[in-house]
Design an enzyme around this catalytic site. Structure first.
Site, PDB file in Angstrom:
ATOM      1  N   ARG A  51      18.844 -32.051 -27.621  1.00  0.00           N
ATOM      2  CA  ARG A  51      19.833 -32.585 -28.566  1.00  0.00           C
ATOM      3  C   ARG A  51      20.344 -31.560 -29.567  1.00  0.00           C
ATOM      4  O   ARG A  51      21.549 -31.424 -29.775  1.00  0.00           O
ATOM      5  CB  ARG A  51      19.252 -33.748 -29.384  1.00  0.00           C
ATOM      6  N   THR A  52      19.419 -30.866 -30.229  1.00  0.00           N
ATOM      7  CA  THR A  52      19.847 -30.024 -31.340  1.00  0.00           C
ATOM      8  C   THR A  52      20.724 -28.877 -30.836  1.00  0.00           C
ATOM      9  O   THR A  52      21.823 -28.647 -31.355  1.00  0.00           O
ATOM     10  CB  THR A  52      18.617 -29.483 -32.105  1.00  0.00           C
ATOM     11  N   LYS A  80       9.928  -8.625 -26.246  1.00  0.00           N
ATOM     12  CA  LYS A  80       9.499  -7.211 -26.313  1.00  0.00           C
ATOM     13  C   LYS A  80       8.927  -6.879 -27.684  1.00  0.00           C
ATOM     14  O   LYS A  80       8.664  -5.737 -27.993  1.00  0.00           O
ATOM     15  CB  LYS A  80      10.701  -6.299 -26.033  1.00  0.00           C
ATOM     16  N   ARG A 101      16.075 -22.258 -34.037  1.00  0.00           N
ATOM     17  CA  ARG A 101      14.826 -23.046 -33.934  1.00  0.00           C
ATOM     18  C   ARG A 101      13.706 -22.072 -33.589  1.00  0.00           C
ATOM     19  O   ARG A 101      13.882 -21.181 -32.749  1.00  0.00           O
ATOM     20  CB  ARG A 101      14.939 -24.106 -32.854  1.00  0.00           C
ATOM     21  N   HIS A 129      13.201 -30.017 -40.406  1.00  0.00           N
ATOM     22  CA  HIS A 129      14.265 -30.128 -39.399  1.00  0.00           C
ATOM     23  C   HIS A 129      15.473 -30.728 -40.123  1.00  0.00           C
ATOM     24  O   HIS A 129      15.842 -31.888 -39.894  1.00  0.00           O
ATOM     25  CB  HIS A 129      13.777 -31.022 -38.259  1.00  0.00           C
TER      26      HIS A 129
HETATM   27  N1   CP Z   1      15.662 -34.430 -32.142  1.00  0.00           N
HETATM   28  C1   CP Z   1      15.505 -33.209 -31.649  1.00  0.00           C
HETATM   29  O1   CP Z   1      15.268 -32.218 -32.391  1.00  0.00           O
HETATM   30  O2   CP Z   1      15.634 -33.122 -30.289  1.00  0.00           O
HETATM   31  P1   CP Z   1      15.548 -31.791 -29.447  1.00  0.00           P
HETATM   32  O3   CP Z   1      14.137 -31.264 -29.576  1.00  0.00           O
HETATM   33  O4   CP Z   1      15.915 -32.169 -28.039  1.00  0.00           O
HETATM   34  O5   CP Z   1      16.508 -30.810 -30.055  1.00  0.00           O
END
Ligand code: CP
Length: 303
Positions: A51-52, A80, A101, A129
């Protein structure tokens, strides 16, 4: 220049403004189709995501911009031994904004401190998040028509669930909010997040019973038990089925309950719940694209 590392980087007024823009984008997407023409978003994902990452990429495409990046650490020079600071600095030569991320808490902050373009935290370990929180705020605002005066049940892995930590920080700014924290003993909310509630005198209760909590909830926010953050598999296996939401468990829920989940789900919401009109978690994933469009516009200072 502004980054988004922690939801507290934005004031409530800024959050409300982002929600307004996201709603306008939903109504008039054509007005935004070229706003980021010539701009590039780099998605640096050192951890898995559906999703993100894809909603960020869709957001940039729908703003008329371009996207580059990687979806796993092993396909970047991190494999590396390159540092996060160096990676971010290099990527700033190629892109206008970064969404990152990383499994290590604080990695997006390190990136922000070492590069001259806006950095967005797309999830750092079990910490924060914030763009999921933006998604959750937009979802609640659209589905409930308000962000104040409601009882929010947070259910599942409240210890490692980073989306819960950011959501509590954001919703604590609105008036009339109460929290019901539903988890097994081992997965209770960390003390530093509880301190936010105590310092603001936000009413909250802790319980292990989803069934007993159900009738009072306006929002039920289910979460996955975060297998990847456990130190041993045995504990995960013991706790993974602590809560499974089924149609039967909703029998005493409010008619206008809004069920959210940041997803992915494993088995904490039965698929039989998906057809219940109160199940909003797939719409929530769509709202994520619109709020990320609004966020990109804000951080790139596009009018
Ligand atoms: N909600 C969420 O962060 O989903 P993903 O891990 O698929 O990005």
């Amino acid at each position: 220049m502004k980054h988004l590392i922690d939801i507290k980087d934005f004031s409530t007024q800024e959050l409300d403004a982002l929600i307004r823009v996201a709603k306008d984008i939903m109504k008039h997407p054509e007005n935004y189709a070229h706003k980021c023409a010539g701009k590039k978003l780099a998605t640096l994902f050192f951890e898995p995501s559906t999703r993100t990452r894809l909603s960020f990429e869709a957001a940039m495409y729908e703003l008329g911009g371009h996207v580059l990046g990687f979806s796993e650490a092993d396909s970047s020079s991190a494999a590396k031994g390159e540092s996060v600071a160096d990676t971010a600095r290099i990527v700033s030569c190629y892109a206008d904004i970064i969404a990152m991320r990383h499994p290590k808490e604080g990695a997006p902050l390190v990136a922000a401190m070492n590069c001259p373009i806006p950095v967005i935290n797309a999830g750092d370990g079990g910490h924060n998040h914030p763009t999921q929180t933006l998604t959750d705020l937009l979802s609640i605002s659209v589905e409930k028509g308000r962000l104040d005066n409601m009882t929010i049940g947070l259910c599942g892995d409240l210890k490692f669930g980073r989306t819960v930590h950011s959501l509590i920080a954001a919703m604590s700014e609105y008036s009339g909010i109460k929290f019901v924290l539903i988890s097994p003993e081992e997965l209770k909310l960390p003390g530093y997040v509880k301190d936010i509630l105590k310092s603001k005198n936000i009413p909250f209760e802790q319980t292990a019973s989803l069934e007993e909590s159900m009738p009072k909830l306006d929002i039920l926010y289910m979460t996955r038990v975060q297998r990847e953050r456990f130190f041993n598999e045995e504990d995960y296996l013991r706790l993974k089925n602590s809560y499974i939401l089924t149609p039967q468990k909703l029998h005493n829920a409010k008619e206008d309950l809004c069920i959210l989940h940041p997803l992915p789900r494993v088995n904490e919401i039965s698929t039989a719940v998906d057809s219940d009109p109160r199940a909003c978690y797939f719409k929530q994933a769509l709202y994520g694209k619109y709020i990320r469009m609004a966020l990109i516009l804000k951080l790139l200072e596009v009018e």
